[in-house]
Design a protein around this motif. Structure first.
Motif, PDB file in Angstrom:
ATOM      1  N   VAL B  21       1.547  -1.746  -0.119  1.00 59.38           N
ATOM      2  CA  VAL B  21       0.230  -0.038  -0.063  1.00 59.38           C
ATOM      3  C   VAL B  21       0.874   1.418   0.109  1.00 59.38           C
ATOM      4  O   VAL B  21       0.800   2.212  -0.740  1.00 59.38           O
ATOM      5  N   PHE B  22       1.650   0.852   1.345  1.00 58.62           N
ATOM      6  CA  PHE B  22       2.791   2.298   0.712  1.00 58.62           C
ATOM      7  C   PHE B  22       3.435   2.734  -0.142  1.00 58.62           C
ATOM      8  O   PHE B  22       3.007   3.707  -0.781  1.00 58.62           O
ATOM      9  N   PHE B  25       0.734   3.914  -2.430  1.00 57.51           N
ATOM     10  CA  PHE B  25      -0.018   5.328  -2.516  1.00 57.51           C
ATOM     11  C   PHE B  25       1.142   6.830  -1.797  1.00 57.51           C
ATOM     12  O   PHE B  25       0.902   7.478  -1.812  1.00 57.51           O
ATOM     13  N   TRP B  41       2.544  22.085 -17.133  1.00 62.31           N
ATOM     14  CA  TRP B  41       0.849  21.901 -17.750  1.00 62.31           C
ATOM     15  C   TRP B  41       0.581  22.955 -16.577  1.00 62.31           C
ATOM     16  O   TRP B  41       0.161  22.874 -15.723  1.00 62.31           O
ATOM     17  N   GLY B  43      -2.861  21.382 -15.844  1.00 59.71           N
ATOM     18  CA  GLY B  43      -3.978  20.337 -15.773  1.00 59.71           C
ATOM     19  C   GLY B  43      -4.968  20.445 -16.341  1.00 59.71           C
ATOM     20  O   GLY B  43      -5.709  19.515 -16.861  1.00 59.71           O
ATOM     21  N   ILE B  44      -5.324  21.275 -17.193  1.00 63.75           N
ATOM     22  CA  ILE B  44      -6.076  21.232 -18.340  1.00 63.75           C
ATOM     23  C   ILE B  44      -5.324  20.981 -19.271  1.00 63.75           C
ATOM     24  O   ILE B  44      -4.660  22.036 -19.566  1.00 63.75           O
ATOM     25  N   VAL B 234      -3.897  27.945   7.546  1.00 65.73           N
ATOM     26  CA  VAL B 234      -5.297  28.632   8.127  1.00 65.73           C
ATOM     27  C   VAL B 234      -5.396  30.190   8.750  1.00 65.73           C
ATOM     28  O   VAL B 234      -6.079  31.303   9.184  1.00 65.73           O
ATOM     29  N   THR B 236      -2.926  32.866   8.011  1.00 66.27           N
ATOM     30  CA  THR B 236      -2.076  34.055   7.707  1.00 66.27           C
ATOM     31  C   THR B 236      -2.368  33.194   5.935  1.00 66.27           C
ATOM     32  O   THR B 236      -2.820  34.231   4.937  1.00 66.27           O
ATOM     33  N   GLY B 239       0.182  35.159   3.600  1.00 70.99           N
ATOM     34  CA  GLY B 239       0.635  36.201   3.098  1.00 70.99           C
ATOM     35  C   GLY B 239       1.213  36.931   4.953  1.00 70.99           C
ATOM     36  O   GLY B 239       1.523  36.097   5.340  1.00 70.99           O
ATOM     37  N   ALA B 241       1.534  39.329   1.333  1.00 74.35           N
ATOM     38  CA  ALA B 241       2.594  39.143   0.028  1.00 74.35           C
ATOM     39  C   ALA B 241       3.829  37.982  -0.032  1.00 74.35           C
ATOM     40  O   ALA B 241       4.784  38.508   0.257  1.00 74.35           O
ATOM     41  N   HIS B 242       3.244  36.919   0.403  1.00 74.86           N
ATOM     42  CA  HIS B 242       3.950  35.510   0.604  1.00 74.86           C
ATOM     43  C   HIS B 242       5.107  35.623   1.798  1.00 74.86           C
ATOM     44  O   HIS B 242       6.271  35.371   2.011  1.00 74.86           O
ATOM     45  N   PHE B 256      -2.980  24.771  -7.698  1.00 74.94           N
ATOM     46  CA  PHE B 256      -4.996  24.385  -7.273  1.00 74.94           C
ATOM     47  C   PHE B 256      -4.789  26.103  -7.177  1.00 74.94           C
ATOM     48  O   PHE B 256      -5.850  25.962  -8.053  1.00 74.94           O
ATOM     49  N   SER B 257      -4.130  27.144  -6.401  1.00 74.03           N
ATOM     50  CA  SER B 257      -4.650  28.153  -6.511  1.00 74.03           C
ATOM     51  C   SER B 257      -4.211  28.826  -8.501  1.00 74.03           C
ATOM     52  O   SER B 257      -4.972  29.547  -9.065  1.00 74.03           O
ATOM     53  N   ILE B 258      -3.304  28.493  -8.868  1.00 73.20           N
ATOM     54  CA  ILE B 258      -3.329  29.608 -10.688  1.00 73.20           C
ATOM     55  C   ILE B 258      -2.780  28.192 -11.103  1.00 73.20           C
ATOM     56  O   ILE B 258      -2.414  28.485 -12.411  1.00 73.20           O
ATOM     57  N   TYR B 259      -2.734  27.331 -10.933  1.00 74.80           N
ATOM     58  CA  TYR B 259      -3.163  25.648 -11.668  1.00 74.80           C
ATOM     59  C   TYR B 259      -1.905  25.597 -12.289  1.00 74.80           C
ATOM     60  O   TYR B 259      -1.318  25.420 -13.962  1.00 74.80           O
TER      61      TYR B 259
END
Lengths: 449, 291
Positions: B21-22, B25, B41, B43-44, B234, B236, B239, B241-242, B256-259
């Motif tokens: 499994v290890f 996965f 890439w 993502g699409i 959760v 910050t 931020g 500004a990074h 996941f935010s800017i793909y």
């Protein structure tokens, strides 16, 4: 001492096993996956029953979500020959789920999608098909939309969705009682605003509540309108397309400087970069700040959190005009709401069923009911004022009386918007507007390549 | 077949399912993700092979450098905060009187809470207007020290390190207590008869006897700190500004935010390389100390 290592190793393995089993439970709990649906389709094509999969995000208990779920139930009762495979996904995870099936090319047949960048990505990936035929078959519905309602769902003249809502992002909310207390008028010009900030601050109150922890707020609510006042809409559309304008142009740097001046004048409370949008709305509702610049989504939060007396005191207007600005001062940044898209794989008698479904969930009656549930629509519907709060009808009138301008993150690429978001946080910590403009320009240019 | 070989056989058979499994996965996705790191890439749509392009960009990326710096602060805070505090507490609380059991539970409690809850609790402690910390400073007459703790980039990273330390002391303390209780009492008694003072007992008997446990906890500590994500996300969101961006949150935002799936995957691979180097380095250092 090998034992300790062995124990540690087994510990890690156990953890990974626990993680896996949690994951598989989730998968088992959720409804049918789209893959099983499409298998079912091919098997049942000979039968009369038409199968359609539908993804939506109306999972909440608010008026609108309940209303939409009722409409879906009603559609199922009225169309016994159409079998819906419905997945209701909570809004927070919805976009990620949709993007994931998009990457795997396993789109549901009918699904909620967003205008602008997402529509364009799906179009480029050949995942959606236009609904012009549906709109043209119901002209009275099509013509009921307000001007520009199909803009950001349209690519090369093809319309991919009919919007369910309208989200103005840049409303200046003010507390009438506080402005009266300081003998101030509602600010109409930039100088009015700076003066109001000065007077209120001297009185020991926060002039403008801001909660920019999630970073998009200053972009969506403030800069989208403020920069439009300075640069005009044409410039922004050109800069976003990197066609004849750049974010390093002096007018944009000037717009950033205006925002920074507002911050330097002490308009916002301490630590606004570490509190969120909701906390900012609570501050305003409780009268701890005289104003806030927020979007249409504030209306439902205010209705839930503020007392009727507090709501009575609230007023709404557009951002003040900028001296010498190129944009129309009587305008408001706003975005079309999400709406149903249609997978490019739907054809034959399933296509007609999908058209019926989309019409049943976006037609004139639904638009009217959406408005009555305190959500703005981009459709000519009469507001029943007895059903909504006074601040809602004020915003409704405001939105219907001014021009709508684009929201930055609705037009720019994801990476470009992200650079604006972070750049504005930096700006409001004292960053150099010129350098920030350069970063935004670089991010937008690179991501367009 | 000797008894030893048979036991080894049983262990291998027992571990096999988990190991499989290890592998599928954990190991396979890691390699897969490293492979994506060579592509441009979104993502699409089409994946474009760009060789080491993403990795070259990482080296030049100022935000990656900030995230790495912040992450090293978290690692340092964890290794030099969590480990010594947990060790000290375990020495004080290693017996099992009622009072010690209560204190042990209290120290362990944050571990039971979800990190989202912890993030919200500490968010309110640091809140610029209604925060407990600012009210406390006001109350003891240090009103001038009041701060927007999480949005001042000069201090926010250190302020975030405090809940991280607080959160993870518990499990290490429990591991040390278990190790301390495993020391045969004969050895302690013998050293006492030989006249060893408490300090001498600590440095010559107890610490050497639990040294391997300490080594394991340091490994867990480093790998755990490099993965730190939820609490920061959760409190910050990386931020403003990074300025409080960590490697994991920067990877998440890119993917996941800017793909930018390719770039995000390349960052993941870098995290694995960096953590391997840090863990190997710490093990080398600690080996020299003992032998």
């Amino acid at each position: 001492m090998k034992k300790v290592w062995l124990l540690a190793f087994m510990f890690v393995l156990t953890i990974s096993l626990v993680g896996c089993s949690a994951g598989s439970n989730q998968a088992a709990n959720s409804d049918k996956t789209p893959a099983t649906t499409s298998n079912g389709d091919s098997g049942k094509k000979s039968e009369e029953k038409v199968k359609l999969s539908l993804w939506h995000n109306f999972t909440g208990n608010d008026l609108r979500a309940t209303m939409m779920r009722d409409q879906i139930d009603k559609f199922q009762q009225e169309h016994p020959n159409i079998e819906l495979d419905i997945q209701a996904i909570p809004p927070d995870g919805y976009k990620t789920r949709l993007k994931t099936v998009a990457a795997a090319n396993e789109m549901p047949d009918v699904f909620m999608m967003w205008p602008g960048a997402m529509t364009k990505e799906f179009h480029d990936g050949n995942l959606i098909q236009p609904i012009n035929a549906l709109l043209d078959s119901k002209p009275e519905w099509r013509d009921g939309y307000m001007p520009g309602s199909f803009d950001s769902f349209t690519i090369d003249g093809n319309i991919y969705s009919a919007t369910l809502g309208l989200t103005p992002t840049s409303i200046l909310f003010y507390n009438k009682a506080i402005l009266d207390q300081y003998k101030l008028e509602v600010p109409k010009t930039w100088d009015d605003l700076l003066n109001a900030v000065k007077v209120i601050k001297e009185g020991g109150l926060t002039p403008i509540a801001l909660g920019n922890k999630a970073a998009w707020l200053a972009q969506s609510s403030i800069i989208s309108s403020l920069a439009d006042r300075v640069t005009g809409t044409d410039w922004f559309l050109k800069a976003a397309a990197q066609d004849g304008a750049k974010f390093t142009d002096p007018e944009f740097v000037q717009a950033l400087t205006y925002l920074q001046d507002l911050w330097k004048a002490g308009a916002f409370q301490e630590g606004f970069n570490s509190i969120d949008n909701t906390q900012m709305e609570v501050m305003f509702a409780q009268g701890q700040a005289a104003m806030m610049i927020d979007g249409g989504w504030a209306l439902s939060n205010l209705a839930a959190n503020a007392t009727p007396e507090q709501l009575e005191d609230m007023g709404a207007t557009v951002l003040p005009s900028i001296p010498g600005g190129k944009g129309n001062p009587n305008s408001l940044a706003g975005a079309l709401g999400s709406a149903f898209g249609l997978s490019s794989k739907v054809e034959g008698n399933r296509l007609q069923a999908a058209y019926d479904l989309i019409y049943a969930l976006s037609g004139p009656e639904v638009q009217k009911m959406t408005l009555d549930s305190s959500n703005l629509v981009s459709y000519k519907a009469e507001l029943d004022e007895s059903k909504v709060s006074p601040i809602f009808s004020e915003v409704y009138k405001l939105v219907n009386s001014v021009e709508r301008t684009p929201v930055y993150d609705g037009v720019m690429t994801s990476a470009g918007s992200d650079a604006v978001n972070n750049g504005l946080q930096e700006l409001l910590m004292g960053g150099d507007p010129q350098k920030i403009a350069q970063k935004i320009q670089d991010a937008q240019a690179t991501s367009l390549q | 077949m000797t008894a030893k070989a048979r036991i080894r056989g049983v262990i291998i058979v027992g571990l096999l399912p988990a190991l499989l499994v290890f592998t599928f996965f954990v190991i396979v996705p890691i390699l897969w993700s490293a492979w994506y790191g060579f592509y441009d890439w979104k993502g699409i749509g089409a994946m474009k092979f760009i060789g080491f392009g993403n990795y070259l960009e990482i080296i030049k990326d100022p935000v990656f450098a900030t995230s790495l710096r912040n992450n090293l602060i978290v690692v340092a805070a964890s290794v030099f905060g969590q480990v010594p505090i947990a060790l000290a507490l375990s020495l004080v609380l290693r017996q099992s009187t009622l009072f010690q059991r209560i204190i042990r539970s209290v120290v362990f409690l944050p571990m039971v809470l979800s990190s989202v809850v912890i993030g919200i609790i500490w968010g309110y402690i640091y809140h610029p207007q209604i925060g407990i910390l600012n009210s406390l400073l006001e109350w003891i007459g240090l009103g001038s020290w009041k701060q927007a703790w999480l949005s001042n980039p000069d201090i926010s990273m250190y302020m975030l390190a405090i809940p991280i330390i607080w959160n993870f002391i518990g499990p290490y303390m429990i591991m040390y207590i278990a190790a301390l209780q495993n020391i045969p009492s004969e050895i302690e008694d013998a050293s006492a008869i030989d006249g060893a003072k408490p300090m001498r007992m600590l440095f010559s008997i107890r610490l050497p006897m639990i040294w391997d446990t300490i080594k394991v906890t340091v490994v867990l500590c480093i790998s755990g700190s490099l993965k730190t994500f939820d609490l920061i996300y959760v409190m910050t969101g990386g931020g403003p500004a990074h300025s409080t961006e960590l490697l994991a949150s920067y990877m998440y935002n890119n993917t996941f935010s800017i793909y930018r799936f390719g770039y995000g995957s390349a960052i993941s691979t870098s995290i694995i390389i960096i953590s391997t180097v840090l863990i190997a380095g710490s093990q080398l250092l600690m080996r020299r100390n003992t032998r």
